[in-house]
Motif scaffolding. Structure first.
Motif, PDB file in Angstrom:
ATOM      1  N   LEU A  23       0.826  -1.199   0.000  1.00  0.00           N
ATOM      2  CA  LEU A  23       0.000   0.000   0.000  1.00  0.00           C
ATOM      3  C   LEU A  23       0.867   1.258   0.000  1.00  0.00           C
ATOM      4  O   LEU A  23       0.600   2.216  -0.733  1.00  0.00           O
ATOM      5  N   ARG A  24       1.918   1.248   0.819  1.00  0.00           N
ATOM      6  CA  ARG A  24       2.825   2.391   0.862  1.00  0.00           C
ATOM      7  C   ARG A  24       3.468   2.630  -0.497  1.00  0.00           C
ATOM      8  O   ARG A  24       3.540   3.776  -0.979  1.00  0.00           O
ATOM      9  N   ASP A  25       3.946   1.552  -1.124  1.00  0.00           N
ATOM     10  CA  ASP A  25       4.618   1.691  -2.419  1.00  0.00           C
ATOM     11  C   ASP A  25       3.671   2.250  -3.486  1.00  0.00           C
ATOM     12  O   ASP A  25       4.071   3.100  -4.291  1.00  0.00           O
ATOM     13  N   ARG A  26       2.447   1.790  -3.469  1.00  0.00           N
ATOM     14  CA  ARG A  26       1.505   2.251  -4.483  1.00  0.00           C
ATOM     15  C   ARG A  26       1.070   3.690  -4.233  1.00  0.00           C
ATOM     16  O   ARG A  26       0.840   4.453  -5.175  1.00  0.00           O
ATOM     17  N   LEU A  27       0.970   4.084  -2.966  1.00  0.00           N
ATOM     18  CA  LEU A  27       0.681   5.485  -2.646  1.00  0.00           C
ATOM     19  C   LEU A  27       1.820   6.387  -3.108  1.00  0.00           C
ATOM     20  O   LEU A  27       1.589   7.483  -3.638  1.00  0.00           O
ATOM     21  N   ILE A  28       3.050   5.924  -2.895  1.00  0.00           N
ATOM     22  CA  ILE A  28       4.208   6.707  -3.328  1.00  0.00           C
ATOM     23  C   ILE A  28       4.207   6.870  -4.843  1.00  0.00           C
ATOM     24  O   ILE A  28       4.457   7.965  -5.376  1.00  0.00           O
ATOM     25  N   ARG A  29       3.893   5.786  -5.571  1.00  0.00           N
ATOM     26  CA  ARG A  29       3.850   5.866  -7.032  1.00  0.00           C
ATOM     27  C   ARG A  29       2.761   6.819  -7.501  1.00  0.00           C
ATOM     28  O   ARG A  29       2.961   7.594  -8.447  1.00  0.00           O
ATOM     29  N   ALA A  30       1.607   6.776  -6.839  1.00  0.00           N
ATOM     30  CA  ALA A  30       0.514   7.671  -7.205  1.00  0.00           C
ATOM     31  C   ALA A  30       0.908   9.125  -6.947  1.00  0.00           C
ATOM     32  O   ALA A  30       0.670  10.006  -7.787  1.00  0.00           O
ATOM     33  N   LEU A  31       1.535   9.388  -5.796  1.00  0.00           N
ATOM     34  CA  LEU A  31       1.959  10.747  -5.471  1.00  0.00           C
ATOM     35  C   LEU A  31       3.057  11.229  -6.422  1.00  0.00           C
ATOM     36  O   LEU A  31       3.088  12.404  -6.799  1.00  0.00           O
ATOM     37  N   LEU A  32       3.955  10.319  -6.798  1.00  0.00           N
ATOM     38  CA  LEU A  32       4.995  10.684  -7.755  1.00  0.00           C
ATOM     39  C   LEU A  32       4.384  11.062  -9.103  1.00  0.00           C
ATOM     40  O   LEU A  32       4.836  12.018  -9.757  1.00  0.00           O
ATOM     41  N   ALA A  33       3.386  10.301  -9.529  1.00  0.00           N
ATOM     42  CA  ALA A  33       2.721  10.608 -10.802  1.00  0.00           C
ATOM     43  C   ALA A  33       2.073  11.983 -10.748  1.00  0.00           C
ATOM     44  O   ALA A  33       2.171  12.770 -11.696  1.00  0.00           O
ATOM     45  N   ILE A  34       1.413  12.288  -9.625  1.00  0.00           N
ATOM     46  CA  ILE A  34       0.794  13.602  -9.468  1.00  0.00           C
ATOM     47  C   ILE A  34       1.861  14.693  -9.454  1.00  0.00           C
ATOM     48  O   ILE A  34       1.700  15.754 -10.070  1.00  0.00           O
ATOM     49  N   GLY A  35       2.980  14.429  -8.747  1.00  0.00           N
ATOM     50  CA  GLY A  35       4.055  15.402  -8.685  1.00  0.00           C
ATOM     51  C   GLY A  35       4.680  15.669 -10.037  1.00  0.00           C
ATOM     52  O   GLY A  35       4.971  16.823 -10.389  1.00  0.00           O
ATOM     53  N   VAL A  36       4.879  14.603 -10.821  1.00  0.00           N
ATOM     54  CA  VAL A  36       5.457  14.773 -12.159  1.00  0.00           C
ATOM     55  C   VAL A  36       4.509  15.568 -13.049  1.00  0.00           C
ATOM     56  O   VAL A  36       4.935  16.487 -13.776  1.00  0.00           O
ATOM     57  N   ALA A  37       3.224  15.234 -13.002  1.00  0.00           N
ATOM     58  CA  ALA A  37       2.247  15.966 -13.800  1.00  0.00           C
ATOM     59  C   ALA A  37       2.194  17.436 -13.385  1.00  0.00           C
ATOM     60  O   ALA A  37       2.139  18.337 -14.230  1.00  0.00           O
ATOM     61  N   PHE A  38       2.236  17.692 -12.079  1.00  0.00           N
ATOM     62  CA  PHE A  38       2.231  19.062 -11.574  1.00  0.00           C
ATOM     63  C   PHE A  38       3.464  19.818 -12.064  1.00  0.00           C
ATOM     64  O   PHE A  38       3.377  20.972 -12.508  1.00  0.00           O
ATOM     65  N   GLY A  39       4.636  19.163 -11.995  1.00  0.00           N
ATOM     66  CA  GLY A  39       5.864  19.812 -12.443  1.00  0.00           C
ATOM     67  C   GLY A  39       5.842  20.133 -13.921  1.00  0.00           C
ATOM     68  O   GLY A  39       6.254  21.238 -14.332  1.00  0.00           O
ATOM     69  N   LEU A  40       5.344  19.209 -14.729  1.00  0.00           N
ATOM     70  CA  LEU A  40       5.282  19.453 -16.170  1.00  0.00           C
ATOM     71  C   LEU A  40       4.318  20.583 -16.500  1.00  0.00           C
ATOM     72  O   LEU A  40       4.598  21.415 -17.381  1.00  0.00           O
ATOM     73  N   LEU A  41       3.201  20.633 -15.781  1.00  0.00           N
ATOM     74  CA  LEU A  41       2.236  21.710 -16.028  1.00  0.00           C
ATOM     75  C   LEU A  41       2.771  23.061 -15.566  1.00  0.00           C
ATOM     76  O   LEU A  41       2.405  24.101 -16.125  1.00  0.00           O
ATOM     77  N   CYS A  42       3.628  23.042 -14.544  1.00  0.00           N
ATOM     78  CA  CYS A  42       4.256  24.295 -14.116  1.00  0.00           C
ATOM     79  C   CYS A  42       5.204  24.830 -15.186  1.00  0.00           C
ATOM     80  O   CYS A  42       5.349  26.048 -15.357  1.00  0.00           O
ATOM     81  N   LEU A  43       5.844  23.901 -15.912  1.00  0.00           N
ATOM     82  CA  LEU A  43       6.748  24.313 -16.979  1.00  0.00           C
ATOM     83  C   LEU A  43       5.969  24.798 -18.202  1.00  0.00           C
ATOM     84  O   LEU A  43       6.316  25.801 -18.819  1.00  0.00           O
ATOM     85  N   TYR A  44       4.939  24.058 -18.552  1.00  0.00           N
ATOM     86  CA  TYR A  44       4.091  24.436 -19.686  1.00  0.00           C
ATOM     87  C   TYR A  44       2.691  23.880 -19.494  1.00  0.00           C
ATOM     88  O   TYR A  44       2.562  22.692 -19.197  1.00  0.00           O
ATOM     89  N   PRO A  45       1.660  24.675 -19.598  1.00  0.00           N
ATOM     90  CA  PRO A  45       1.667  26.109 -19.937  1.00  0.00           C
ATOM     91  C   PRO A  45       1.937  27.022 -18.756  1.00  0.00           C
ATOM     92  O   PRO A  45       1.923  28.249 -18.915  1.00  0.00           O
ATOM     93  N   GLY A  46       2.157  26.457 -17.567  1.00  0.00           N
ATOM     94  CA  GLY A  46       2.416  27.274 -16.387  1.00  0.00           C
ATOM     95  C   GLY A  46       1.124  27.604 -15.654  1.00  0.00           C
ATOM     96  O   GLY A  46       0.038  27.576 -16.231  1.00  0.00           O
ATOM     97  N   PRO A  47       1.223  27.914 -14.350  1.00  0.00           N
ATOM     98  CA  PRO A  47       0.017  28.254 -13.574  1.00  0.00           C
ATOM     99  C   PRO A  47      -0.780  29.407 -14.174  1.00  0.00           C
ATOM    100  O   PRO A  47      -2.011  29.353 -14.239  1.00  0.00           O
ATOM    101  N   ALA A  48      -0.092  30.467 -14.616  1.00  0.00           N
ATOM    102  CA  ALA A  48      -0.794  31.604 -15.199  1.00  0.00           C
ATOM    103  C   ALA A  48      -1.508  31.210 -16.489  1.00  0.00           C
ATOM    104  O   ALA A  48      -2.650  31.615 -16.741  1.00  0.00           O
ATOM    105  N   GLY A  49      -0.833  30.404 -17.300  1.00  0.00           N
ATOM    106  CA  GLY A  49      -1.447  29.949 -18.549  1.00  0.00           C
ATOM    107  C   GLY A  49      -2.664  29.077 -18.304  1.00  0.00           C
ATOM    108  O   GLY A  49      -3.661  29.174 -19.027  1.00  0.00           O
TER     109      GLY A  49
END
Length: 263
Positions: A23-49
């Motif tokens: 359960l811990r491992d799968r939660l970490i993977r889910a959070l990592l996926a969210i973090g990666v998606a968040f980071g990519l969206l911050c790069l493009y198009p960015g929060p303002a975009g």
């Protein structure tokens, strides 16, 4: 000789600690996926975009010279950041749902797997369709209606936090409304109501759909019809799907298992 349903889970029991580790491992993977998606969206198009994209249906119907405002000092930073975090979660949702499915699947019988996976996928797709329908169609009609009634002496300047709250409410309302077929199928599959009863309830549901639409949506006929009519159509889809789904996910009969074992 075919094994009985009780034997399907044989040998799959794991110590409690092993389940917690998985359960811990799968939660970490889910959070990592969210973090990666968040980071990519911050790069493009960015929060303002992203906020500009979310605000586009409203801005398109504002009078010339009008713009949105921020009444809180931190709003220009926090509101776009909140939208980016939400968008990151939605982008990573397939990965999150896969992690949930991978964790619970080993403990399910084969007929239960045929029940859960289609429901998870269909409910996710229907929610996204509801949100997209709200953004691309309903928002334009609602804002056009509101600005058409606004007095000429008023200069519209919506607050960005208030707009975010309105958008989230509408997204959740339409996303949840598009889950009607899933609710109908689950109720029928659990035996709480029969398909015949669902057909008999059709007239009451139509009235209920229009009442819900009148409560949730702004006071214009276009947005109310845009919510009520799809709910009625999706109810019919749920009735049609319920019968087929019940047959496809029916548990094996004990008598059939006994015959297979004897053979």
């Amino acid at each position: 000789m075919s094994s009985s349903p009780e034997d399907e889970l044989a040998g799959t029991e794991q110590p409690f600690v092993s389940h917690l580790i998985e359960l811990r491992d799968r939660l970490i993977r889910a959070l990592l996926a969210i973090g990666v998606a968040f980071g990519l969206l911050c790069l493009y198009p960015g929060p303002a975009g992203l906020y500009d994209l979310l605000a586009a249906p409203l801005v398109a119907h504002l009078p010339k010279g009008s713009s949105m405002i921020a009444t809180n000092v931190l709003s220009p930073f926090l509101v776009p950041l909140k939208i980016t975090m939400l968008a990151g979660f939605l982008v990573a949702l397939p990965v999150v749902l896969y992690q949930v499915w991978a964790f619970v699947a080993p403990g399910l019988y084969s007929h239960e797997k045929r029940l859960v996976l289609p429901l998870v996928v269909s409910s996710t797709v229907l929610f996204f369709i509801g949100v997209a329908f709200c953004y691309f169609f309903v928002f334009g009609q609602v804002f056009k209606f509101i600005q058409g009634f606004a007095p000429k002496s008023i200069m519209a300047a919506p607050d960005i936090e208030a707009y975010l709250g309105f958008v989230m409410t509408m997204f959740i309302a339409f996303g949840a409304a598009f889950e009607v077929p899933v609710v109908v199928v689950v109720l029928a599959r659990m035996g709480l109501v029969t398909v015949e009863k669902l057909r008999e309830f059709r007239g009451y549901f139509i009235v209920l759909a229009f009442v819900i639409a009148a409560i949730i949506t702004p006071p214009d006929i276009v947005s109310q019809l845009a919510l009520a009519i799809p709910m009625c159509l999706l109810y019919e889809l749920g009735i049609w799907s319920a019968g087929a789904f019940i047959r496809a996910t029916k548990a094996p009969d004990d008598t059939d298992d006994a015959k297979d074992a004897a053979g």
